[in-house]
Design a protein around this motif. Structure first.
Motif, PDB file in Angstrom:
ATOM      1  N   GLU A   1     -12.072  -4.452 -60.731  1.00 45.07           N
ATOM      2  CA  GLU A   1     -12.078  -4.686 -59.290  1.00 45.07           C
ATOM      3  C   GLU A   1     -11.262  -3.616 -58.555  1.00 45.07           C
ATOM      4  O   GLU A   1     -11.683  -3.097 -57.521  1.00 45.07           O
ATOM      5  CB  GLU A   1     -11.510  -6.075 -58.995  1.00 45.07           C
ATOM      6  N   LYS A   2     -10.119  -3.279 -59.117  1.00 45.98           N
ATOM      7  CA  LYS A   2      -9.295  -2.240 -58.478  1.00 45.98           C
ATOM      8  C   LYS A   2      -9.982  -0.886 -58.510  1.00 45.98           C
ATOM      9  O   LYS A   2      -9.898  -0.094 -57.570  1.00 45.98           O
ATOM     10  CB  LYS A   2      -7.933  -2.146 -59.165  1.00 45.98           C
ATOM     11  N   ILE A   3     -10.673  -0.580 -59.589  1.00 48.42           N
ATOM     12  CA  ILE A   3     -11.396   0.701 -59.673  1.00 48.42           C
ATOM     13  C   ILE A   3     -12.508   0.734 -58.639  1.00 48.42           C
ATOM     14  O   ILE A   3     -12.785   1.767 -58.007  1.00 48.42           O
ATOM     15  CB  ILE A   3     -11.944   0.893 -61.095  1.00 48.42           C
ATOM     16  N   THR A   4     -13.162  -0.432 -58.443  1.00 44.84           N
ATOM     17  CA  THR A   4     -14.223  -0.489 -57.422  1.00 44.84           C
ATOM     18  C   THR A   4     -13.636  -0.227 -56.036  1.00 44.84           C
ATOM     19  O   THR A   4     -14.220   0.527 -55.232  1.00 44.84           O
ATOM     20  CB  THR A   4     -14.895  -1.867 -57.464  1.00 44.84           C
ATOM     21  N   ALA A   5     -12.474  -0.826 -55.746  1.00 45.05           N
ATOM     22  CA  ALA A   5     -11.818  -0.580 -54.447  1.00 45.05           C
ATOM     23  C   ALA A   5     -11.435   0.891 -54.298  1.00 45.05           C
ATOM     24  O   ALA A   5     -11.563   1.497 -53.238  1.00 45.05           O
ATOM     25  CB  ALA A   5     -10.584  -1.474 -54.320  1.00 45.05           C
ATOM     26  N   HIS A   6     -10.985   1.461 -55.429  1.00 43.60           N
ATOM     27  CA  HIS A   6     -10.641   2.888 -55.392  1.00 43.60           C
ATOM     28  C   HIS A   6     -11.865   3.749 -55.118  1.00 43.60           C
ATOM     29  O   HIS A   6     -11.804   4.747 -54.371  1.00 43.60           O
ATOM     30  CB  HIS A   6      -9.990   3.280 -56.718  1.00 43.60           C
ATOM     31  N   GLU A   7     -13.005   3.395 -55.698  1.00 34.80           N
ATOM     32  CA  GLU A   7     -14.235   4.160 -55.457  1.00 34.80           C
ATOM     33  C   GLU A   7     -14.633   4.100 -53.984  1.00 34.80           C
ATOM     34  O   GLU A   7     -15.060   5.087 -53.393  1.00 34.80           O
ATOM     35  CB  GLU A   7     -15.361   3.619 -56.341  1.00 34.80           C
TER      36      GLU A   7
ATOM     37  N   TYR B  80     -12.805   8.706 -48.066  1.00 36.48           N
ATOM     38  CA  TYR B  80     -12.089   9.984 -48.043  1.00 36.48           C
ATOM     39  C   TYR B  80     -13.065  11.159 -48.022  1.00 36.48           C
ATOM     40  O   TYR B  80     -12.889  12.143 -47.305  1.00 36.48           O
ATOM     41  CB  TYR B  80     -11.157  10.062 -49.248  1.00 36.48           C
ATOM     42  N   GLU B  81     -14.144  11.045 -48.833  1.00 36.43           N
ATOM     43  CA  GLU B  81     -15.150  12.120 -48.834  1.00 36.43           C
ATOM     44  C   GLU B  81     -15.839  12.205 -47.482  1.00 36.43           C
ATOM     45  O   GLU B  81     -16.174  13.300 -47.007  1.00 36.43           O
ATOM     46  CB  GLU B  81     -16.165  11.852 -49.944  1.00 36.43           C
ATOM     47  N   GLN B  82     -16.041  11.048 -46.831  1.00 40.68           N
ATOM     48  CA  GLN B  82     -16.656  11.062 -45.513  1.00 40.68           C
ATOM     49  C   GLN B  82     -15.739  11.782 -44.506  1.00 40.68           C
ATOM     50  O   GLN B  82     -16.199  12.585 -43.693  1.00 40.68           O
ATOM     51  CB  GLN B  82     -16.908   9.620 -45.054  1.00 40.68           C
ATOM     52  N   LEU B  83     -14.450  11.479 -44.570  1.00 33.57           N
ATOM     53  CA  LEU B  83     -13.505  12.197 -43.699  1.00 33.57           C
ATOM     54  C   LEU B  83     -13.511  13.691 -43.988  1.00 33.57           C
ATOM     55  O   LEU B  83     -13.460  14.528 -43.084  1.00 33.57           O
ATOM     56  CB  LEU B  83     -12.098  11.630 -43.892  1.00 33.57           C
ATOM     57  N   SER B  84     -13.587  14.046 -45.265  1.00 36.01           N
ATOM     58  CA  SER B  84     -13.624  15.478 -45.628  1.00 36.01           C
ATOM     59  C   SER B  84     -14.862  16.129 -45.058  1.00 36.01           C
ATOM     60  O   SER B  84     -14.825  17.288 -44.592  1.00 36.01           O
ATOM     61  CB  SER B  84     -13.594  15.616 -47.153  1.00 36.01           C
ATOM     62  N   ALA B  85     -16.003  15.407 -45.084  1.00 34.83           N
ATOM     63  CA  ALA B  85     -17.232  15.973 -44.517  1.00 34.83           C
ATOM     64  C   ALA B  85     -17.060  16.207 -43.012  1.00 34.83           C
ATOM     65  O   ALA B  85     -17.499  17.237 -42.474  1.00 34.83           O
ATOM     66  CB  ALA B  85     -18.405  15.030 -44.787  1.00 34.83           C
TER      67      ALA B  85
ATOM     68  N   ILE C 279      -4.833   8.970 -44.851  1.00 38.41           N
ATOM     69  CA  ILE C 279      -4.850   9.742 -46.101  1.00 38.41           C
ATOM     70  C   ILE C 279      -3.635   9.405 -46.954  1.00 38.41           C
ATOM     71  O   ILE C 279      -3.726   9.236 -48.177  1.00 38.41           O
ATOM     72  CB  ILE C 279      -4.921  11.245 -45.784  1.00 38.41           C
ATOM     73  N   ASP C 280      -2.458   9.285 -46.281  1.00 38.63           N
ATOM     74  CA  ASP C 280      -1.252   8.936 -47.038  1.00 38.63           C
ATOM     75  C   ASP C 280      -1.395   7.557 -47.671  1.00 38.63           C
ATOM     76  O   ASP C 280      -0.986   7.334 -48.812  1.00 38.63           O
ATOM     77  CB  ASP C 280      -0.037   8.957 -46.114  1.00 38.63           C
ATOM     78  N   SER C 281      -2.003   6.626 -46.925  1.00 37.18           N
ATOM     79  CA  SER C 281      -2.204   5.288 -47.480  1.00 37.18           C
ATOM     80  C   SER C 281      -3.144   5.325 -48.684  1.00 37.18           C
ATOM     81  O   SER C 281      -2.889   4.696 -49.716  1.00 37.18           O
ATOM     82  CB  SER C 281      -2.763   4.370 -46.394  1.00 37.18           C
ATOM     83  N   LEU C 282      -4.241   6.112 -48.556  1.00 36.48           N
ATOM     84  CA  LEU C 282      -5.186   6.230 -49.672  1.00 36.48           C
ATOM     85  C   LEU C 282      -4.516   6.879 -50.877  1.00 36.48           C
ATOM     86  O   LEU C 282      -4.744   6.483 -52.023  1.00 36.48           O
ATOM     87  CB  LEU C 282      -6.405   7.040 -49.236  1.00 36.48           C
TER      88      LEU C 282
END
Length: 828
Positions: free
Chosen positions: A80-86, A92-97, A300-303
């Motif tokens: 479940e935690k890995i899913t939240a991380h994904e 994050y990738e959307q922000l990078s785009a 970003i810092d939170s992520l």
């Protein structure tokens, strides 16, 4: 224990599963664990251990099932935690785009800027072409100028030829006339011998020839006049042609200048536009960057924090799984080793072994007495052996020392003889060096007997023995103040524009005291005022940089070296001596003490304070340089050892107030004229400046004395009113501040001169009150007074000002009180 366990086991029988069911169940458990591990991370090694050991014990199988459930639950939480991380990584990738899209926009705008830069380069190239065209026009103009120069040379050549023709014509006429006169004389002599008739005929011929000569002379004159007329016409024609060409060239040059100015204006405008665009774009970029940083930095810092926490949890899960695997392997090994034995039997055997160990320790403890006796005997033997060994070592060392002494006797003797020879040679060298140094010392002493103690001062006696000439007298102090102000504004390298009130206060201070203190912010012209005034008045200014650590007058005047029998004359000592010599005794002399309060003036300037308090005509207005007089001392030294402080010398010190300086004592403030310089005045006209003049000090002093005598009664009346005023009572009762004879003496010198230089009586009284009584540390700038005290003294000042019938108000003094009130409001 084993029997009891067997009974309990028979009491709670369990159904025995078949071997195939047990193996199937173990295989399913192993498969589930490996599948869950593969889902979590492919890098985790799957379970490969053999679980067949669980076939023999149903209790272990139940525990294994419980452990498996816990592992599966942990694996599920981890998933479940890995899913939240994904999902976080996707955002994050959307922000990078989005950031990349903004970066592309910035790149597009950068390309547009490059296009604008290329356009600017093109315009710059056009400007270069225009400059090249202008250079060509200048070359053509230079060629035309060259042609005009050649025509002018031709004109000069024609003038020379005409002059030569004239000279030749004059010479030819004179020669012909001289020849004809000689012929006439010869004919006359021959005719005298003949009869009178032949004389008459020849006389007629002579007259005819004279007429011919006259006609020829007139013809030559006409030719000369025609030549001159032609030359003038040619000259006029050339000059008119030159003027027209010059006018045309000037018009062309003006047109070119106009074109260039237009191009420059266009380029300047475009450059300004581009700078504005560049500035606005930079500001936009900075704003976008700041907005993006502020908008996404927290997220970003939170992520990042969440990602770090997930990684930590993942590592902890890995370590937990690894420990469980190890425990499972250990459990398997233990199960294999205890495959045919009972656990209770092993515990019984272990207890028996512990009891045997305890019995052996008891036996060892009971036999310890005999061992101690044996140990004591052995220790005694060892101590005896150690004593014998020590004696033997001492004997061996003594034998070695004796052997070494016998071996070194001969060698030491040879070494001592060698050292003796070296020392004797060294002594001879030292004797020679001492003799040479003694000779040099004697020569130095002999030379010093012929050197004067004050070489620089003695040289001044010869250099400045002639009196100053062409000194202008000071007759009007107001005009003199204006000339000083205009003159300082006319300085060639660095003109100084001082306010009229500052120049008036400075001149009045010269009349009041020979010690000045100039205060103010850095850059207000404190140092420049003293130097510029000395230059404009035709005097001399000596600049002295005060150093931190000065303690007495020797730091300022110099000191005497008894060994060299010479006084090290400082610049200040030379300035005092120079002011007494004929060339400078009637001029203004200034000694500028720059950064005066880097050291305490009350220490290094104490002797000068005492001397300046004496009357200028007092012969004891001296400073002692030496305790004993010197032979061949300079002429102006008093008793060959003292320096006189003349009246025409002013000590002007500049002061800053910071952590590197010292505060002035009250006695220094009381003796000095204090000025607070503000920023300089705006530029003003100096058209009525008389130019560089050297003014007489004696006439300046007489003007000061005349002004003091003129306004003496007015100042005395004001001082009498102040002594009986409300202001004096408030100052004495609430501020413990009073004044004495020195302030009254300064007022009698300062106020009249300020009045004569164009100021007013009120301005002089206000300046003295502000600098003498209401300065910081006297009546203001204190921590033992309150705002109510300031209000009271302010009211007393206003009442006293009205009682004295003075116009306006005491502006400077009121400003000092208001400044101190603001300080109290700030809590400083």
């Amino acid at each position: 224990m084993a029997k009891k366990t067997k009974k309990q086991t028979t009491r709670a029988p369990r159904p025995q599963p078949s071997k195939e069911d047990l193996l199937n169940k173990m295989g399913i458990m192993k498969k589930k664990i490996n599948e869950e591990l593969a889902v979590v991370d492919e890098e985790i090694n799957p379970l490969s251990s053999d679980m067949s050991c669980l076939e023999q014990d149903k209790d272990q199988e139940a525990k294994a099932n419980e452990a498996l459930d816990e592992i599966l639950q942990l694996v599920k939480q981890l998933q479940e935690k890995i899913t939240a991380h994904e999902s976080s990584r996707a955002s994050y990738e959307q922000l990078s785009a989005g950031i990349e899209a903004q970066q592309q926009d910035l790149d597009q705008k950068r390309k547009e800027l490059y296009g604008d830069e290329s356009e600017l380069n093109r315009q710059k190239a056009e400007l270069d072409e225009a400059k090249s065209l202008l250079d060509e026009q200048r070359k053509k103009l230079a060629a035309k100028q060259k042609e005009l120069d050649q025509q002018e040379k031709k004109q000069i050549l024609l003038e020379d030829q005409l002059a030569e023709m004239k000279d030749e014509a004059d010479a030819g006429f004179a020669r012909e006339h001289r020849v004809s006169v000689e012929k006439k004389r010869a004919e006359l002599a021959s005719l005298q011998q003949e009869h009178n008739q032949a004389l008459d005929e020849r006389s007629d011929r002579l007259n005819k020839r004279d007429s011919d000569l006259f006609e020829r002379e007139s013809t030559l004159k006409e030719k000369e006049s025609d030549a001159r007329a032609g030359f003038i016409a040619v000259q006029k024609e050339i000059l008119s042609d030159f003027a027209s060409k010059k006018t045309q060239a000037e018009s062309d040059l003006a047109a070119l200048h106009e074109q260039i100015s237009k191009v420059q204006d266009t380029l300047t405008l475009q450059k300004k536009k581009q700078e504005v665009q560049q500035r606005s774009e930079n500001e936009w970029k900075d704003n976008v960057r700041i907005d993006l940083d502020s908008q996404y930095r927290t997220e970003i810092d939170s992520l990042k924090a969440q990602l770090s926490q997930e990684r930590n949890n993942r590592e902890q899960d890995r370590s937990t799984i690894t420990e469980l695997q190890k425990e499972l392997v250990n459990f398997t090994d233990l199960q294999r080793s205890l495959e045919n034995e009972n656990v209770e039997d092993i515990k019984t055997e272990l207890n028996n072994l512990r009891q045997q160990n305890k019995n052996l320790k008891t036996q060892l403890w009971t036999s310890e007495d005999n061992l101690e006796e044996k140990c004591d005997l052995l220790e005694e033997k060892c101590s005896e052996q150690y004593d014998q060994i020590a004696d033997l070592r001492q004997t061996l060392e003594e034998a070695k020392a004796e052997l070494h002494r016998r071996q070194m006797t001969v060698a030491a003797k040879h070494q001592l003889e060698k050292e003796k020879r070296v020392l004797e040679l060294h002594n001879q060298t030292l004797d020679t060096a001492i003799t040479g140094l003694q000779t040099q010392l004697d020569d130095l002493v002999e030379r010093q007997h012929g050197v004067k103690a004050f070489p620089a001062l003695s040289a001044m006696d010869q250099k400045y023995k002639s009196k100053a000439a062409n000194l202008k007298p000071v007759t009007d102090l107001h005009a003199f103040a204006q000339q000083m102000r205009w003159g300082m504004a006319e300085l060639p390298n660095a003109p100084l524009y001082y306010k009229e009130e500052d120049v008036r206060a400075f001149l009045a201070g010269l009349a009041m005291s020979n010690l000045h203190i100039l205060q103010g912010m850095s850059g207000t012209g404190k140092t420049s005022l003293a130097k510029a005034f000395a230059k404009v008045v035709g005097g001399h200014c000596t600049d002295i940089a005060v150093q931190a650590g000065w303690r007495d007058k020797d730091d300022l005047l110099g000191h005497y070296n008894a060994f060299e029998k010479r006084f090290y004359e400082s610049e200040a000592l030379q300035a005092l001596y120079r002011a007494q010599l004929p060339a400078f005794e009637d001029r203004v002399n200034i000694i500028l003490l720059d950064e005066m309060n880097l050291s305490r003036p009350e220490q290094y300037f104490a002797d000068f304070n005492s001397a300046l308090e004496k009357d200028p005509q007092d012969k004891d207005r001296n400073i002692v340089l030496l305790e004993v007089g010197q032979k061949d001392a300079p002429k102006k030294l008093v008793d060959d050892r003292k320096i006189f402080v003349p009246e025409n010398v002013w000590f002007i010190g500049t002061a800053n107030h910071d952590e590197t300086t010292n505060e002035f004592a009250d006695k220094t403030y009381d003796r000095a004229h204090v000025m607070e310089l503000s920023r300089n005045d705006e530029k003003f006209s100096t058209a009525r400046y008389d130019g560089d003049q050297a003014y007489s000090f004696s006439s300046l002093r007489e003007s000061f004395d005349h002004a003091c005598q003129k306004h003496r009664s007015t100042v005395s009346k004001i001082l009498s009113g102040l002594n009986d005023s409300k202001l004096k009572t408030v100052l004495e009762d609430d501020f413990t501040v009073s004044w004495g004879n020195r302030l009254e003496r300064h007022a009698h010198r300062f106020i009249p001169v300020l009045k004569e230089t164009g100021g007013s009586i009120e301005e002089g009284v206000d300046h003295l009150l502000a600098t003498k009584l209401f300065r910081a540390g006297k009546a203001t700038g204190r921590f033992d007074i309150s705002p109510a005290d300031l209000d009271k003294v302010s009211e007393a000042l206003a009442d006293t000002w009205k009682a004295l019938k003075l116009n306006g108000e005491a502006t400077r003094t009121m400003n000092s009180i208001a400044k101190d009130r603001r300080r109290m409001e700030r809590g400083a």
